[in-house]
Motif scaffolding. Structure first.
Motif, PDB file in Angstrom:
ATOM      1  N   TYR A  59       0.851  -1.201   0.000  1.00 15.08           N
ATOM      2  CA  TYR A  59       0.000   0.000   0.000  1.00 15.08           C
ATOM      3  C   TYR A  59       0.882   1.243   0.000  1.00 15.08           C
ATOM      4  O   TYR A  59       0.615   2.216  -0.708  1.00 15.08           O
ATOM      5  CB  TYR A  59      -0.891  -0.016   1.239  1.00 15.08           C
ATOM      6  N   HIS A  60       1.929   1.222   0.782  1.00 18.30           N
ATOM      7  CA  HIS A  60       2.822   2.367   0.921  1.00 18.30           C
ATOM      8  C   HIS A  60       3.707   2.545  -0.314  1.00 18.30           C
ATOM      9  O   HIS A  60       3.896   3.671  -0.801  1.00 18.30           O
ATOM     10  CB  HIS A  60       3.692   2.190   2.173  1.00 18.30           C
ATOM     11  N   GLU A  61       4.237   1.449  -0.825  1.00 18.91           N
ATOM     12  CA  GLU A  61       5.205   1.512  -1.922  1.00 18.91           C
ATOM     13  C   GLU A  61       4.552   1.473  -3.296  1.00 18.91           C
ATOM     14  O   GLU A  61       5.189   1.823  -4.296  1.00 18.91           O
ATOM     15  CB  GLU A  61       6.190   0.344  -1.808  1.00 18.91           C
ATOM     16  N   GLY A  62       3.304   1.038  -3.346  1.00 15.48           N
ATOM     17  CA  GLY A  62       2.679   0.792  -4.631  1.00 15.48           C
ATOM     18  C   GLY A  62       3.017  -0.609  -5.123  1.00 15.48           C
ATOM     19  O   GLY A  62       3.997  -1.220  -4.661  1.00 15.48           O
ATOM     20  N   ILE A  63       2.223  -1.109  -6.039  1.00 13.98           N
ATOM     21  CA  ILE A  63       2.416  -2.483  -6.504  1.00 13.98           C
ATOM     22  C   ILE A  63       3.767  -2.649  -7.195  1.00 13.98           C
ATOM     23  O   ILE A  63       4.503  -3.605  -6.953  1.00 13.98           O
ATOM     24  CB  ILE A  63       1.255  -2.893  -7.420  1.00 13.98           C
ATOM     25  N   GLY A  64       4.137  -1.684  -8.044  1.00 14.15           N
ATOM     26  CA  GLY A  64       5.440  -1.753  -8.707  1.00 14.15           C
ATOM     27  C   GLY A  64       6.577  -1.629  -7.718  1.00 14.15           C
ATOM     28  O   GLY A  64       7.596  -2.330  -7.830  1.00 14.15           O
ATOM     29  N   GLY A  65       6.414  -0.744  -6.727  1.00 13.97           N
ATOM     30  CA  GLY A  65       7.446  -0.572  -5.718  1.00 13.97           C
ATOM     31  C   GLY A  65       7.650  -1.831  -4.887  1.00 13.97           C
ATOM     32  O   GLY A  65       8.789  -2.175  -4.536  1.00 13.97           O
ATOM     33  N   TYR A  66       6.562  -2.523  -4.585  1.00  7.80           N
ATOM     34  CA  TYR A  66       6.686  -3.773  -3.827  1.00  7.80           C
ATOM     35  C   TYR A  66       7.427  -4.811  -4.662  1.00  7.80           C
ATOM     36  O   TYR A  66       8.295  -5.521  -4.144  1.00  7.80           O
ATOM     37  CB  TYR A  66       5.313  -4.288  -3.434  1.00  7.80           C
ATOM     38  N   ARG A  67       7.084  -4.893  -5.939  1.00  3.15           N
ATOM     39  CA  ARG A  67       7.750  -5.878  -6.815  1.00  3.15           C
ATOM     40  C   ARG A  67       9.252  -5.628  -6.898  1.00  3.15           C
ATOM     41  O   ARG A  67      10.042  -6.559  -7.033  1.00  3.15           O
ATOM     42  CB  ARG A  67       7.143  -5.819  -8.214  1.00  3.15           C
ATOM     43  N   SER A  68       9.669  -4.371  -6.823  1.00  4.95           N
ATOM     44  CA  SER A  68      11.097  -4.046  -6.954  1.00  4.95           C
ATOM     45  C   SER A  68      11.912  -4.618  -5.802  1.00  4.95           C
ATOM     46  O   SER A  68      13.106  -4.889  -5.946  1.00  4.95           O
ATOM     47  CB  SER A  68      11.292  -2.532  -7.026  1.00  4.95           C
ATOM     48  N   GLY A  69      11.277  -4.771  -4.639  1.00  6.72           N
ATOM     49  CA  GLY A  69      11.961  -5.350  -3.491  1.00  6.72           C
ATOM     50  C   GLY A  69      12.831  -4.391  -2.704  1.00  6.72           C
ATOM     51  O   GLY A  69      13.450  -4.794  -1.700  1.00  6.72           O
ATOM     52  N   HIS A  70      12.865  -3.102  -3.091  1.00  8.25           N
ATOM     53  CA  HIS A  70      13.721  -2.153  -2.371  1.00  8.25           C
ATOM     54  C   HIS A  70      13.277  -1.969  -0.921  1.00  8.25           C
ATOM     55  O   HIS A  70      14.083  -1.605  -0.059  1.00  8.25           O
ATOM     56  CB  HIS A  70      13.717  -0.801  -3.089  1.00  8.25           C
ATOM     57  N   TRP A  71      12.000  -2.241  -0.654  1.00 10.12           N
ATOM     58  CA  TRP A  71      11.475  -2.060   0.693  1.00 10.12           C
ATOM     59  C   TRP A  71      12.164  -2.968   1.711  1.00 10.12           C
ATOM     60  O   TRP A  71      12.168  -2.677   2.903  1.00 10.12           O
ATOM     61  CB  TRP A  71       9.969  -2.332   0.700  1.00 10.12           C
ATOM     62  N   ARG A  72      12.763  -4.038   1.250  1.00  8.31           N
ATOM     63  CA  ARG A  72      13.432  -4.953   2.175  1.00  8.31           C
ATOM     64  C   ARG A  72      14.606  -4.294   2.904  1.00  8.31           C
ATOM     65  O   ARG A  72      15.055  -4.786   3.946  1.00  8.31           O
ATOM     66  CB  ARG A  72      13.926  -6.193   1.421  1.00  8.31           C
ATOM     67  N   HIS A  73      15.103  -3.189   2.347  1.00  4.82           N
ATOM     68  CA  HIS A  73      16.238  -2.493   2.951  1.00  4.82           C
ATOM     69  C   HIS A  73      15.803  -1.204   3.652  1.00  4.82           C
ATOM     70  O   HIS A  73      16.667  -0.425   4.078  1.00  4.82           O
ATOM     71  CB  HIS A  73      17.283  -2.177   1.878  1.00  4.82           C
ATOM     72  N   ASP A  74      14.513  -0.993   3.757  1.00  6.53           N
ATOM     73  CA  ASP A  74      13.974   0.226   4.384  1.00  6.53           C
ATOM     74  C   ASP A  74      13.552  -0.119   5.807  1.00  6.53           C
ATOM     75  O   ASP A  74      12.427  -0.567   6.047  1.00  6.53           O
ATOM     76  CB  ASP A  74      12.794   0.758   3.560  1.00  6.53           C
ATOM     77  N   ARG A  75      14.434   0.089   6.753  1.00  4.92           N
ATOM     78  CA  ARG A  75      14.178  -0.319   8.135  1.00  4.92           C
ATOM     79  C   ARG A  75      12.959   0.400   8.717  1.00  4.92           C
ATOM     80  O   ARG A  75      12.150  -0.212   9.414  1.00  4.92           O
ATOM     81  CB  ARG A  75      15.408  -0.057   8.992  1.00  4.92           C
ATOM     82  N   HIS A  76      12.849   1.683   8.424  1.00  3.22           N
ATOM     83  CA  HIS A  76      11.719   2.449   8.977  1.00  3.22           C
ATOM     84  C   HIS A  76      10.390   1.913   8.462  1.00  3.22           C
ATOM     85  O   HIS A  76       9.432   1.742   9.228  1.00  3.22           O
ATOM     86  CB  HIS A  76      11.855   3.928   8.616  1.00  3.22           C
ATOM     87  N   LEU A  77      10.310   1.632   7.157  1.00  9.01           N
ATOM     88  CA  LEU A  77       9.072   1.099   6.588  1.00  9.01           C
ATOM     89  C   LEU A  77       8.747  -0.264   7.181  1.00  9.01           C
ATOM     90  O   LEU A  77       7.584  -0.550   7.504  1.00  9.01           O
ATOM     91  CB  LEU A  77       9.186   1.002   5.065  1.00  9.01           C
ATOM     92  N   LEU A  78       9.750  -1.116   7.350  1.00  7.18           N
ATOM     93  CA  LEU A  78       9.517  -2.441   7.927  1.00  7.18           C
ATOM     94  C   LEU A  78       8.995  -2.325   9.358  1.00  7.18           C
ATOM     95  O   LEU A  78       8.082  -3.067   9.765  1.00  7.18           O
ATOM     96  CB  LEU A  78      10.806  -3.259   7.891  1.00  7.18           C
ATOM     97  N   GLN A  79       9.550  -1.392  10.125  1.00  3.84           N
ATOM     98  CA  GLN A  79       9.062  -1.184  11.487  1.00  3.84           C
ATOM     99  C   GLN A  79       7.631  -0.662  11.491  1.00  3.84           C
ATOM    100  O   GLN A  79       6.801  -1.081  12.307  1.00  3.84           O
ATOM    101  CB  GLN A  79       9.990  -0.201  12.224  1.00  3.84           C
TER     102      GLN A  79
END
Length: 213
Positions: free
Chosen positions: A160-180
């Motif tokens: 929801y936060h990153e968008g569908i394309g953003g989630y597919r990219s996988g960059h969120w895995r390195h975003d500690r704040h977003l994961l928290q």
């Protein structure tokens, strides 16, 4: 003849002025955030129509009430006209970094896509019913395109936060704040779900046409 016409015109202008005043009055009466947003039963007791809105969105899109409300709690704190903070340079206000607005913090492009897809040209991001329906619609898209369960608020929120394309990219895995943040949303959804078990029967039975078991 002229006198009668003038009287009719005056009445018409008077009604239009009254209508304009009513619109201004309604626009100025924003819904205050719940007194206790930690407890979903207290939220719904204060605003029982929000339960109806969330229940309708769940019935339509399949995303659970507690997940929908946890998303809104995180995105806006239940503030009707929430926007991202505006940065300042000295005493000069700069443009906001995002067009996110309303209960669900929806940005302009995806809001336009939602209204086009649902035919809701008069929907508003400051209306809880429309905001919850949007969250349901978008999480349904996430589920269909990414395969994320609607009962998995943590990964639903990341998408929801990153968008569908953003989630597919996988960059969120390195975003500690977003994961928290996503973990916090999931915790809130679990708490809301447990609380809702204590009061949902009461909320559902407010309407005579609903079967209560």
């Amino acid at each position: 003849m002229n006198r009668a016409w003038n009287a009719t015109a005056l009445r018409r202008h008077g009604l239009l002025a009254l209508f304009a005043v009513c619109l201004l009055a309604l626009g100025g009466c924003a819904t205050a955030p719940p007194r206790n947003s930690e407890d979903i039963c207290q939220v719904f007791n204060q605003y029982p129509e929000w339960y109806d809105d969330a229940h309708d969105a769940q019935q339509h899109w399949g995303t659970p009430v507690n997940v929908l409300m946890a998303f809104v709690r995180r995105e806006s704190g239940f503030r009707q006209k929430a926007r991202p903070d505006r940065p300042w340079f000295l005493f000069i206000p700069l443009p906001r970094k995002s067009s996110a607005y309303g209960y669900a913090q929806v940005q302009d492009p995806v809001w336009r896509a939602y209204r086009k897809a649902t035919g809701g040209h008069f929907k508003s991001r400051t209306d809880m019913d429309d905001a919850l329906d949007f969250v349901g619609w978008y999480t349904d898209r996430i589920h269909r395109q990414l395969g994320i369960s609607k009962w998995d608020p943590e990964h639903l929120y990341i998408a929801y936060h990153e968008g569908i394309g953003g989630y597919r990219s996988g960059h969120w895995r390195h975003d500690r704040h977003l994961l928290q943040t996503a973990a916090e949303v999931a915790r809130r959804a679990r708490e809301y779900g447990a609380q809702l078990k204590q009061c949902e029967k009461h909320l559902r039975c407010r309407h005579w046409y609903r079967l209560c078991h």
